[in-house]
Design a protein around this motif. Structure first.
Motif, PDB file in Angstrom:
ATOM      1  N   LEU A 297       0.823  -1.219   0.000  1.00 54.35           N
ATOM      2  CA  LEU A 297       0.000   0.000   0.000  1.00 54.35           C
ATOM      3  C   LEU A 297       0.856   1.267   0.000  1.00 54.35           C
ATOM      4  CD1 LEU A 297      -2.708  -1.000   2.695  1.00 54.35           C
ATOM      5  CD2 LEU A 297      -2.477  -1.779   0.313  1.00 54.35           C
ATOM      6  N   LEU A 298       1.992   1.224  -0.665  1.00 54.19           N
ATOM      7  CA  LEU A 298       2.929   2.344  -0.597  1.00 54.19           C
ATOM      8  C   LEU A 298       2.399   3.585  -1.309  1.00 54.19           C
ATOM      9  CD1 LEU A 298       6.305   0.460  -1.188  1.00 54.19           C
ATOM     10  CD2 LEU A 298       5.365   1.285   0.969  1.00 54.19           C
ATOM     11  N   GLY A 299       1.732   3.393  -2.442  1.00 54.13           N
ATOM     12  CA  GLY A 299       1.209   4.542  -3.162  1.00 54.13           C
ATOM     13  C   GLY A 299       0.158   5.290  -2.374  1.00 54.13           C
ATOM     14  N   SER A 300      -0.777   4.569  -1.781  1.00 58.17           N
ATOM     15  CA  SER A 300      -1.825   5.229  -0.997  1.00 58.17           C
ATOM     16  C   SER A 300      -1.266   5.773   0.314  1.00 58.17           C
ATOM     17  CB  SER A 300      -2.985   4.271  -0.725  1.00 58.17           C
ATOM     18  OG  SER A 300      -2.554   3.098  -0.070  1.00 58.17           O
ATOM     19  N   VAL A 304      -1.869   9.906   1.254  1.00 60.08           N
ATOM     20  CA  VAL A 304      -2.508  10.524   2.421  1.00 60.08           C
ATOM     21  C   VAL A 304      -1.618  11.587   3.068  1.00 60.08           C
ATOM     22  CG1 VAL A 304      -3.922   8.489   2.887  1.00 60.08           C
ATOM     23  CG2 VAL A 304      -1.689   8.707   4.006  1.00 60.08           C
ATOM     24  N   ASN A 305      -0.331  11.578   2.739  1.00 60.81           N
ATOM     25  CA  ASN A 305       0.556  12.621   3.269  1.00 60.81           C
ATOM     26  C   ASN A 305       0.366  13.951   2.557  1.00 60.81           C
ATOM     27  OD1 ASN A 305       1.769  10.823   5.085  1.00 60.81           O
ATOM     28  ND2 ASN A 305       3.294  10.177   3.590  1.00 60.81           N
ATOM     29  N   ASP A 376      -5.981  -0.420  -0.708  1.00 59.27           N
ATOM     30  CA  ASP A 376      -5.628   0.992  -0.536  1.00 59.27           C
ATOM     31  C   ASP A 376      -6.652   1.799   0.249  1.00 59.27           C
ATOM     32  OD1 ASP A 376      -3.064   1.219  -1.899  1.00 59.27           O
ATOM     33  OD2 ASP A 376      -4.152   0.752  -3.724  1.00 59.27           O
ATOM     34  N   ASN A 377      -7.863   1.317   0.370  1.00 58.83           N
ATOM     35  CA  ASN A 377      -8.843   2.029   1.184  1.00 58.83           C
ATOM     36  C   ASN A 377      -8.369   2.148   2.631  1.00 58.83           C
ATOM     37  OD1 ASN A 377      -9.573  -0.988   1.290  1.00 58.83           O
ATOM     38  ND2 ASN A 377     -10.693  -0.153   3.036  1.00 58.83           N
ATOM     39  N   LEU A 383      -7.540   7.054   8.857  1.00 57.83           N
ATOM     40  CA  LEU A 383      -7.626   8.477   9.180  1.00 57.83           C
ATOM     41  C   LEU A 383      -9.069   8.932   9.397  1.00 57.83           C
ATOM     42  CD1 LEU A 383      -5.012   9.848   6.620  1.00 57.83           C
ATOM     43  CD2 LEU A 383      -4.661   9.218   9.012  1.00 57.83           C
ATOM     44  N   GLY A 384      -9.996   7.970   9.404  1.00 59.71           N
ATOM     45  CA  GLY A 384     -11.389   8.297   9.693  1.00 59.71           C
ATOM     46  C   GLY A 384     -12.280   8.428   8.482  1.00 59.71           C
TER      47      GLY A 384
END
Length: 452
Positions: A297-300, A304-305, A376-377, A383-384
C-alpha cells in the motif's frame, strides 16, 4: 497472456486511445470502452506493470492521457496528473558470519538494514539471545522499533520462523523515508554466548521514483469536499523462466487484479465528466490510481501525506470486479460493510433507480481474510474516512489470483461493465451532495520499523 490477446505496442496504444475517447458523448458506461481499457492495461506489452518498471510508466501515461481527454484537472499543487514520490529499497547483497571461530552456513544467517558495508566484531553491536521458550516475532519487532545495531542468536527450535524471516530479509525492505544507518544480523544456532564474532555484509540502497495518477473533477457548491474513486495500477511483473528451459507463461498480467479496477476508475471519470452528468456534481470528484499496492500500500500511504483526509467525504476503492460474485453476475460486495453507513447510502440510491432497483450490495463474505485493511482504502480508513473496497471476485474459489493465468480471457467484461454502471448509480447522492456518510473511527498508526 494467450496469443489472441497480445497486441503490438504502438497499435494497441493508438486503438485504445481512440476507442476510450468515444464514450465522451455517452450517458452510460459501455462495453467497448471497458474492453479497450482492459486490452491495453492487461496486455503482455506492459509485462505485469511491476512498480518501478518502464512498463508501468506506459500504463501511467495511458491513465493520465485518459484523465486529460475526459477534461479532468491535476490535483492542486501538482503540475501534471502524476504524483511522484521516492521509494527507498534496501537489498542485502553479501553476508558472512564467523561465530566462536566457526563459519556459519549461509542458510543459517540473515541480515536486514540500511548500512552499505558492515564489518562487525563483538563490540560493534548489541547482542540478543532468543531461547527456545522466547517469542521470536515479538523480540524482532521490538528490535525493529528501536533501530539499533544488533546480533541475534536464535535457538534452532525456531528454525521454521527463522526461515520466514530469512526469506523476508533476503528480499530486502523498502521505505518511503530514507532510513538512518542500522542493521540486524540473525544467526540460527544453539550457541548462547558470543566469545568472538566476525560479520561482513553489504546492503545495496536504491531509490526509485514511483507515481500515483490523479485527476480531479471540480464540484460546485461543495467544491472543497471530495468523493474519491480509486484502484491500483501496479501488479507483480514477470516470473523467472523455467530452469529446465520449458516454454511457459512468464507474465503476471493482472487483468482482474487490478486492471479491472483501473478500468472502472477511467470509465467513471468519463461518465461524471460527461456534459449530461456533470451538472449534478456538487462535490468535487477525485479519480486516483495508486502504484505499489502490491508492495504494501505504498502509493496510498504516500497519497494521504499530501491530502487533507477531513476533506474526503467518501472513498470507493475498486478491486477485482472482473469475475461474477457468488451472489450472481453484476453484483458486488463491500469490505468493512458494518464500519460506516456508506453501504446503506449506496443501496438506497440503487433502489431508487429503476435500472438498478433489483441490485444489491453485499457485505464482505470473506472476513477471515481481513480484506478491509489489505487494500488501498485502508490508508484513508485509518484516518477516519469512510473508505471501503468494492469487489466481485469469489476469493475462496479464485485460482487466478496472483497467478500468470490472471488474464482477460478469464473475465466476464459484460458483468464488469454492469458493475461499473451500478457504482455510478449508487454514488449519485454522494456526488450531488445530498448524502454524507458517517466517519470511521480513526486508528492510532503503528510505528514504522526502522530496520526492516
Amino acid at each position: 497472456m494467450k496469443k489472441h490477446y497480445q497486441l503490438a505496442s504502438l497499435l494497441t496504444l493508438t486503438l485504445c486511445l481512440n476507442a476510450c475517447a468515444l464514450s465522451s458523448n455517452d450517458q452510460s458506461i459501455d462495453l467497448d470502452s471497458v474492453t479497450a481499457d482492459m486490452q491495453f492495461l492487461a496486455s503482455d506489452d506492459l509485462k505485469g506493470r511491476l512498480a518501478g518498471s518502464s512498463e508501468i510508466t506506459v500504463a501511467e501515461d495511458y491513465i493520465a492521457k485518459q484523465f486529460q481527454q475526459a477534461g479532468l484537472q491535476p490535483l492542486k499543487g501538482l503540475n501534471s496528473y502524476k504524483q511522484n514520490f521516492t521509494l527507498n529499497r534496501y537489498l542485502p547483497k553479501t553476508l558472512k558470519v564467523k561465530l566462536n571461530q566457526q563459519n556459519i552456513h549461509a542458510e543459517k544467517i540473515a541480515v536486514a538494514g540500511s548500512i552499505s558495508s558492515i564489518r562487525w566484531n563483538k563490540e560493534s553491536a548489541q547482542h540478543l539471545v532468543i531461547g527456545k521458550n522466547d517469542d521470536l516475532r515479538s523480540s524482532l519487532n521490538s528490535l525493529n522499533q528501536h533501530g539499533e545495531n544488533t546480533i541475534v542468536l536464535i535457538d534452532s527450535t525456531h528454525q521454521e520462523m527463522f526461515a520466514r524471516y530469512r526469506n523476508k530479509f533476503t528480499n530486502g525492505s523498502q521505505s518511503l523515508e530514507r532510513r538512518a544507518p542500522a542493521a540486524i544480523v540473525l544467526i540460527l544456532t544453539d550457541e548462547t554466548v558470543i566469545n568472538t564474532i566476525e560479520v561482513s555484509a553489504s546492503i545495496d540502497h536504491q531509490q526509485q521514483t514511483l507515481s500515483n495518477v490523479i485527476g480531479v473533477l471540480p464540484g460546485k457548491s461543495k467544491a472543497d469536499e471530495f468523493v474519491v474513486f480509486s484502484a491500483h495500477h501496479d501488479h507483480l511483473g514477470t516470473q523467472a523462466p523455467d530452469i529446465n528451459g520449458n516454454d511457459q507463461d512468464l507474465i503476471y498480467n493482472g487483468a482482474n487484479d487490478d486492471a479491472s479496477g483501473v478500468t472502472a476508475v477511467l470509465n467513471l471519470a468519463r461518465y461524471y465528466a460527461n456534459p449530461t452528468n456533470i451538472s449534478n456534481n456538487e462535490r468535487s470528484i477525485m479519480f486516483v490510481t495508486f502504484t505499489a499496492e502490491e508492495s504494501g500500500l505504498l502509493g496510498s500511504s504516500h497519497f494521504v501525506n499530501d491530502i487533507d483526509a477531513d476533506s474526503i467525504t467518501a472513498m470507493l476503492n475498486i478491486e477485482m470486479i472482473g469475475k461474477a460474485a457468488e451472489f450472481g453476475a453484476g453484483t458486488y460486495w463491500m469490505t468493512g460493510y458494518e464500519r460506516s453507513n456508506l453501504a446503506t447510502i449506496l443501496q438506497q440510491n440503487l433502489s431508487a433507480n429503476s435500472n438498478n432497483a433489483k441490485q444489491q450490495i453485499f457485505a464482505d463474505p470473506y472476513k477471515k481474510y481481513g480484506l478491509f485493511y489489505r487494500s488501498d482504502n485502508a490508508s484513508l480508513a485509518k484516518l477516519g474516512v469512510p473508505a471501503h473496497s468494492l469487489s466481485s471476485t469469489q476469493m475462496t474459489n479464485d485460482h487466478d489470483y496472483h497467478q500468470v493465468s490472471d488474464e482477460i480471457g478469464t473475465l466476464d467484461l459484460e458483468q464488469m461493465t454492469a458493475i461499473i454502471n451500478s457504482i455510478a448509480s449508487a454514488s449519485s447522492s454522494l456526488i450531488d451532495g445530498s448524502d454524507t456518510p458517517d466517519r470511521i473511527e480513526k486508528i492510532v498508526p503503528r510505528a514504522q520499523g526502522l530496520i526492516f
